[in-house]
Design an enzyme around this catalytic site. Sequence first.
Site, PDB file in Angstrom:
ATOM      1  N   LYS A  81      18.633  55.766 140.599  1.00 16.84           N
ATOM      2  CA  LYS A  81      18.086  54.535 139.993  1.00 16.84           C
ATOM      3  C   LYS A  81      16.826  54.835 139.188  1.00 16.84           C
ATOM      4  O   LYS A  81      16.688  54.369 138.063  1.00 16.84           O
ATOM      5  CB  LYS A  81      17.739  53.495 141.074  1.00 16.84           C
ATOM      6  CG  LYS A  81      18.910  53.020 141.901  1.00 16.84           C
ATOM      7  CD  LYS A  81      18.511  51.867 142.809  1.00 16.84           C
ATOM      8  CE  LYS A  81      17.475  52.232 143.856  1.00 16.84           C
ATOM      9  NZ  LYS A  81      17.999  53.108 144.919  1.00 16.84           N
ATOM     10  N   ARG A  95      15.414  44.458 148.053  1.00 14.67           N
ATOM     11  CA  ARG A  95      16.036  45.386 148.989  1.00 14.67           C
ATOM     12  C   ARG A  95      16.614  44.664 150.194  1.00 14.67           C
ATOM     13  O   ARG A  95      17.163  45.300 151.088  1.00 14.67           O
ATOM     14  CB  ARG A  95      14.977  46.370 149.478  1.00 14.67           C
ATOM     15  CG  ARG A  95      15.228  47.808 149.040  1.00 14.67           C
ATOM     16  CD  ARG A  95      14.159  48.673 149.671  1.00 14.67           C
ATOM     17  NE  ARG A  95      14.440  50.081 149.569  1.00 14.67           N
ATOM     18  CZ  ARG A  95      14.113  50.832 148.536  1.00 14.67           C
ATOM     19  NH1 ARG A  95      13.539  50.297 147.480  1.00 14.67           N
ATOM     20  NH2 ARG A  95      14.358  52.125 148.567  1.00 14.67           N
ATOM     21  N   ARG A 112      15.799  66.966 146.933  1.00 12.28           N
ATOM     22  CA  ARG A 112      14.586  66.343 146.395  1.00 12.28           C
ATOM     23  C   ARG A 112      13.410  66.547 147.359  1.00 12.28           C
ATOM     24  O   ARG A 112      12.277  66.774 146.943  1.00 12.28           O
ATOM     25  CB  ARG A 112      14.827  64.846 146.161  1.00 12.28           C
ATOM     26  CG  ARG A 112      13.639  64.140 145.538  1.00 12.28           C
ATOM     27  CD  ARG A 112      13.991  62.742 145.087  1.00 12.28           C
ATOM     28  NE  ARG A 112      14.029  61.804 146.192  1.00 12.28           N
ATOM     29  CZ  ARG A 112      14.347  60.510 146.063  1.00 12.28           C
ATOM     30  NH1 ARG A 112      14.696  60.037 144.891  1.00 12.28           N
ATOM     31  NH2 ARG A 112      14.342  59.708 147.101  1.00 12.28           N
ATOM     32  N   ARG A 160      17.214  55.967 156.284  1.00 10.36           N
ATOM     33  CA  ARG A 160      17.151  55.194 155.030  1.00 10.36           C
ATOM     34  C   ARG A 160      18.537  54.736 154.606  1.00 10.36           C
ATOM     35  O   ARG A 160      18.710  53.612 154.121  1.00 10.36           O
ATOM     36  CB  ARG A 160      16.502  56.028 153.929  1.00 10.36           C
ATOM     37  CG  ARG A 160      14.991  56.031 154.069  1.00 10.36           C
ATOM     38  CD  ARG A 160      14.357  57.138 153.301  1.00 10.36           C
ATOM     39  NE  ARG A 160      14.647  57.054 151.880  1.00 10.36           N
ATOM     40  CZ  ARG A 160      14.565  58.105 151.064  1.00 10.36           C
ATOM     41  NH1 ARG A 160      14.243  59.276 151.535  1.00 10.36           N
ATOM     42  NH2 ARG A 160      14.811  57.951 149.795  1.00 10.36           N
ATOM     43  N   ARG A 197       8.641  65.162 149.189  1.00  5.26           N
ATOM     44  CA  ARG A 197       8.564  63.773 149.663  1.00  5.26           C
ATOM     45  C   ARG A 197       8.846  63.721 151.150  1.00  5.26           C
ATOM     46  O   ARG A 197       9.885  64.158 151.621  1.00  5.26           O
ATOM     47  CB  ARG A 197       9.578  62.900 148.904  1.00  5.26           C
ATOM     48  CG  ARG A 197       8.931  62.137 147.791  1.00  5.26           C
ATOM     49  CD  ARG A 197       9.910  61.275 147.078  1.00  5.26           C
ATOM     50  NE  ARG A 197      10.462  60.193 147.908  1.00  5.26           N
ATOM     51  CZ  ARG A 197      11.094  59.159 147.380  1.00  5.26           C
ATOM     52  NH1 ARG A 197      11.245  59.067 146.068  1.00  5.26           N
ATOM     53  NH2 ARG A 197      11.575  58.224 148.166  1.00  5.26           N
TER      54      ARG A 197
HETATM   55  P1  ADP Z   1      14.706  55.515 147.393  1.00  4.08           P
HETATM   56  O1  ADP Z   1      15.376  54.679 146.346  1.00  4.08           O
HETATM   57  O2  ADP Z   1      14.951  56.969 147.211  1.00  4.08           O
HETATM   58  O3  ADP Z   1      14.963  55.017 148.783  1.00  4.08           O
HETATM   59  P2  ADP Z   1      12.147  54.338 146.758  1.00  4.08           P
HETATM   60  O4  ADP Z   1      11.169  55.120 145.983  1.00  4.08           O
HETATM   61  O5  ADP Z   1      12.813  53.193 146.065  1.00  4.08           O
HETATM   62  O6  ADP Z   1      13.160  55.416 147.260  1.00  4.08           O
HETATM   63  O7  ADP Z   1      11.486  53.759 148.098  1.00  4.08           O
HETATM   64  C1  ADP Z   1      10.837  54.579 149.038  1.00  4.08           C
HETATM   65  C2  ADP Z   1      10.405  53.744 150.250  1.00  4.08           C
HETATM   66  O8  ADP Z   1       9.490  52.711 149.829  1.00  4.08           O
HETATM   67  C3  ADP Z   1      11.521  52.983 150.973  1.00  4.08           C
HETATM   68  O9  ADP Z   1      12.202  53.786 151.916  1.00  4.08           O
HETATM   69  C4  ADP Z   1      10.726  51.834 151.638  1.00  4.08           C
HETATM   70  O10 ADP Z   1      10.044  52.254 152.798  1.00  4.08           O
HETATM   71  C5  ADP Z   1       9.662  51.501 150.595  1.00  4.08           C
HETATM   72  N1  ADP Z   1      10.103  50.407 149.694  1.00  4.08           N
HETATM   73  C6  ADP Z   1      10.327  50.501 148.342  1.00  4.08           C
HETATM   74  N2  ADP Z   1      10.683  49.311 147.831  1.00  4.08           N
HETATM   75  C7  ADP Z   1      10.710  48.433 148.866  1.00  4.08           C
HETATM   76  C8  ADP Z   1      11.021  47.058 149.002  1.00  4.08           C
HETATM   77  N3  ADP Z   1      11.417  46.313 147.945  1.00  4.08           N
HETATM   78  N4  ADP Z   1      10.931  46.469 150.221  1.00  4.08           N
HETATM   79  C9  ADP Z   1      10.550  47.187 151.276  1.00  4.08           C
HETATM   80  N5  ADP Z   1      10.255  48.490 151.242  1.00  4.08           N
HETATM   81  C10 ADP Z   1      10.323  49.126 150.056  1.00  4.08           C
END
Ligand code: ADP
Length: 190
Positions: free
Chosen positions: A16, A91, A130, A147, A136
């Site tokens: 994404k 989410r 990654r 996750r 990370r």
């Molecule tokens: P990925 O798409 O690889 O899971 P992101 O960078 O989108 O990684 O998100 C990393 C972390 O940030 C998530 O696992 C969560 O803990 C937090 N996070 C991101 N966006 C949200 C959201 N909209 N609501 C709750 N937690 C979020």
Amino acid sequence: MTVTRLIFLGPPGAGKGTQAKQLSTFCHVPHISTGDILRAAVAEGTELGKKAQFYMDAGELVPDDLILDLIRERLSAADAASGWILDGFPRNVEQAAFLDTILDTMGQPYDCVVNLDVPDEVIVARLALRGQQEGRSDDAEAVIRNRLEVYRQRTEPLIEFYRNRQQLVSVDGNQPIETVTAELKKIVQI
Ligand code: ADP
């Protein structure tokens, strides 16, 4: 012309962020990633960052009360007036309902929702790589599994949520990056 308000859905590691960046340049609108915003807050040691880090490191969703104000403010910023690409938000169903409400209030409906589809085994392999490359902490194997579980339980129901409104397009994310980008560019052209 291209669409100006687009929501990206898809599991962690679907690509994404990579695709949203490309489309943001192509459509001339900002890329808004809640993950990037939260990681920056953690790196800067802000109050939000301190609260969010615990959940991120565990692979859990950060509580809505930390996210909702943040996204409302970000969408109200001057550079978002002409559109945006949302990556990582909503989410869960509560966040999607909240987004509906604020977009309604602003008179700015989204144009489409793209679901980037990638099989589980590909995701696990990509995220593990990654984790090694970018360091990370949420890409450690046990956290990756959590996750994915959180994605299945909380985020995947949004596919039905948006499909019911016939605004959802699915794209096969298990193809070379450039192929996915090319498909997405066709979709956003109107
Ligand atoms: P990925 O798409 O690889 O899971 P992101 O960078 O989108 O990684 O998100 C990393 C972390 O940030 C998530 O696992 C969560 O803990 C937090 N996070 C991101 N966006 C949200 C959201 N909209 N609501 C709750 N937690 C979020």
